[in-house]
Design a protein around this motif. Sequence first.
Motif, mmCIF file in Angstrom:
data_model
loop_
_atom_site.group_PDB
_atom_site.id
_atom_site.type_symbol
_atom_site.label_atom_id
_atom_site.label_comp_id
_atom_site.label_asym_id
_atom_site.label_seq_id
_atom_site.Cartn_x
_atom_site.Cartn_y
_atom_site.Cartn_z
ATOM 1 N N SER A 120 0.808 -1.221 0.000
ATOM 2 C CA SER A 120 0.000 0.000 0.000
ATOM 3 C C SER A 120 0.839 1.268 0.000
ATOM 4 C CB SER A 120 -0.927 0.013 1.226
ATOM 5 O OG SER A 120 -0.180 0.215 2.425
ATOM 6 N N TYR A 121 2.148 1.172 0.292
ATOM 7 C CA TYR A 121 2.989 2.365 0.395
ATOM 8 C C TYR A 121 3.234 2.983 -0.991
ATOM 9 C CZ TYR A 121 4.094 1.084 5.224
ATOM 10 O OH TYR A 121 4.020 0.777 6.553
ATOM 11 N N PRO A 122 2.948 4.288 -1.166
ATOM 12 C CA PRO A 122 3.117 4.935 -2.484
ATOM 13 C C PRO A 122 4.553 4.881 -3.001
ATOM 14 C CG PRO A 122 1.796 6.310 -1.028
ATOM 15 C CD PRO A 122 2.346 5.201 -0.188
ATOM 16 N N GLN A 123 5.549 4.929 -2.104
ATOM 17 C CA GLN A 123 6.940 4.942 -2.560
ATOM 18 C C GLN A 123 7.367 3.634 -3.211
ATOM 19 O OE1 GLN A 123 5.803 5.263 0.559
ATOM 20 N NE2 GLN A 123 7.345 4.702 2.097
ATOM 21 N N PHE A 124 6.566 2.582 -3.027
ATOM 22 C CA PHE A 124 6.882 1.291 -3.632
ATOM 23 C C PHE A 124 6.016 1.025 -4.864
ATOM 24 C CE2 PHE A 124 7.752 -0.137 0.995
ATOM 25 C CZ PHE A 124 9.009 0.447 0.953
ATOM 26 N N GLN A 125 5.303 2.043 -5.328
ATOM 27 C CA GLN A 125 4.362 1.857 -6.438
ATOM 28 C C GLN A 125 4.819 2.601 -7.684
ATOM 29 O OE1 GLN A 125 0.525 3.091 -4.971
ATOM 30 N NE2 GLN A 125 0.310 1.344 -3.585
ATOM 31 N N VAL A 126 4.476 2.038 -8.817
ATOM 32 C CA VAL A 126 4.698 2.676 -10.118
ATOM 33 C C VAL A 126 3.355 2.663 -10.837
ATOM 34 C CG1 VAL A 126 5.871 2.538 -12.337
ATOM 35 C CG2 VAL A 126 7.112 1.960 -10.241
ATOM 36 N N ASP A 127 2.899 3.852 -11.223
ATOM 37 C CA ASP A 127 1.579 3.987 -11.866
ATOM 38 C C ASP A 127 0.470 3.389 -10.994
ATOM 39 O OD1 ASP A 127 2.740 5.208 -14.089
ATOM 40 O OD2 ASP A 127 3.087 3.284 -15.098
ATOM 41 N N GLY A 128 0.589 3.613 -9.683
ATOM 42 C CA GLY A 128 -0.456 3.181 -8.771
ATOM 43 C C GLY A 128 -0.443 1.721 -8.387
ATOM 44 N N LYS A 129 0.541 0.963 -8.863
ATOM 45 C CA LYS A 129 0.609 -0.470 -8.553
ATOM 46 C C LYS A 129 1.966 -0.788 -7.931
ATOM 47 C CE LYS A 129 -1.174 -3.422 -11.386
ATOM 48 N NZ LYS A 129 -1.446 -4.244 -12.581
ATOM 49 N N PHE A 130 1.942 -1.746 -7.000
ATOM 50 C CA PHE A 130 3.182 -2.140 -6.329
ATOM 51 C C PHE A 130 4.196 -2.640 -7.355
ATOM 52 C CE2 PHE A 130 5.826 -5.475 -4.397
ATOM 53 C CZ PHE A 130 6.401 -4.759 -3.366
#
Length: 634
Positions: A120-130
């Motif tokens: 769920s952490y944004p810093q681990f997401q690209v284009d809203g996905k993990f």
Amino acid sequence: MLQALRDKSSGLIAKIVLGALIFAFSFFGIESYFTGRNETWVAKVDKSEISADQFRDRFQNYRAAMLQRSNGQLDPAMLERPEVKRQVLDALIDEQLMLNANDKLGIVIPDERVRELIRSYPQFQVDGKFDEGAYRAVLAGAQRSPMQFQEQQRQALAADELRTLIGSIGVVTPREIDEHIRLRDQTRDLRTLTLPKPAEAPKVDDAQVESYYNAHLSDYMTAETVSLDYIEFDAKAVKMEETPDESVLRERYDREKARYVTPEQRLASHILITAKGGDADAQKAALAKAQQIAKSVHEGKDFAAAAKESSEDLGSKAEGGDLGWLQSGVSDAAFDAALFALKKGEISEPVLSSEGYHIIQLRDVRESKEKTFEDVKAELAKSYLESERERLFGELASKVYDQSRTDLNSLDNAAKLAGVEVQKTTQFPRTGGAGIAGNPAVLKVAFSDSVLVHGENSELLDLGGDHKAIVRLGEHKRSEQRPLDAVREEVRTHLVAEALAKTARERADGLLERLRKGEALDQLAAELKLTVADAKGTGRSAANVDSRIIGAAFKLSRPAEGKSEYGNVSLPEESYALFAVDKVTDGDVAKVDDAGREAVRNQLQAVNSMIATSEFVASLRKAAKIQIAEDRMQ
């Protein structure tokens, strides 16, 4: 109402559950041991240590948050006080107490919850996905392994789980919800009589003025003030060639060529097997399991299916072990070496890293790409000009400062070197003034011994945004006694106001006493030629009645049938209000729907949880052995 909540949170159920939790801790013995190592902890909670690094990181985060919240108005020195540092340390100690309680009570968080939190952490997401690659890159930048991070998240969830458990000990009953609604929505029928400011101002003679002045000399002092001479300069003052020579840019390109190369990237998946316990037998068991899985995927078993079935990496397990695109240096060294030794489509044998045994699959390769000099020429020029201006400004600031230390009694030569004029501030007190005198860095040195007492030039001050300044004392005006003739009317005005306030209070108290002895409010109003204002059905948040009157009225007892309760309250400008509470009507519980009742229940439960958690942590503190090294709180 809050007292009722406190009483409820410390009732029989709360005491039983808290007692049971504390009782569990008493069965864990205390071990004494001696070590020969140098202690570096800032605090120790039983056997758990809070390191100097942990404290320093938490304090710096707290400091940054407070400065940001104050928009630069807070003096950073205020945050360096011992009591502030102790508050930060106490919060860390409370957290460690909760973590220790987690271990002793055996609170276990399922892998799935840890996985959901991490994804769920944004810093681990690209284009809203993990994205596994982003996940590992961020952790690598913080010098932490995925397993370490996963365990930290598991502990945080466990602490929340314990808080939830503690907060649930006091069940909010329907009766309590009803009582809260009755109080919250209660209305009171009020009648108010506003008494104006006393019409006649009392006489204050010169003898009274002089007597008061002599008894309060410290109240009539001038403020200590200073004015400053100063020079202020910034990077814009630096003279330099705005079009850099191409040879300089090419030299910079050659020196920093690695910045303009997109490194080779490899699309990888893995299956991770960890050694539970970490001893030799656990290592052997983990290796055997990894070898068996590697054998099965080499013999044709689908790699993604095997990862979903067996991998212990929570971040990639659900995605079939997919790690995304990785470049050299992002992962553990052993993992990195094995990955970049594979050919496209190959699967490795088990590889041991600090996390455990990895079986790695290389699915694809992106070749390295290099940008030419022409591609990045404009970027190089901009970067060069910025860094060169910064370098030249640093040199200029250093020379200006050195000059100011050579001529401690003047700023003239330093100003010439900086290419600016010496400026002056107006007089300002310790609380600050206009312009540069309002900057916290300037205020700190303006009243320092070196500037104020010794008359020296200040240190080089950083005003932010590449602005520097050096200040020196212009004029110092000490705090002095203001003569009586200068403040006579000021003292007289104060004494008149005091006398008016006393007269108004005594009049209001006298009238209130008459009401309580049986006289009617309307009778007093007629006598005073004033009007009584009716305010029936006044709620706690009513806008048509002064909030001071409402606050005082809701503190009065419920009147007996056919009777009134009376009170008075001061209002601005020496006026008062008399008021009568004629009737109290409780809130109608039947008018609150299920959603409203649920909101009340959640509100009461949140208060219960906060109180119970605070009490629980306090009980843990009493039961724990807590040591604090004050000298290491730096």
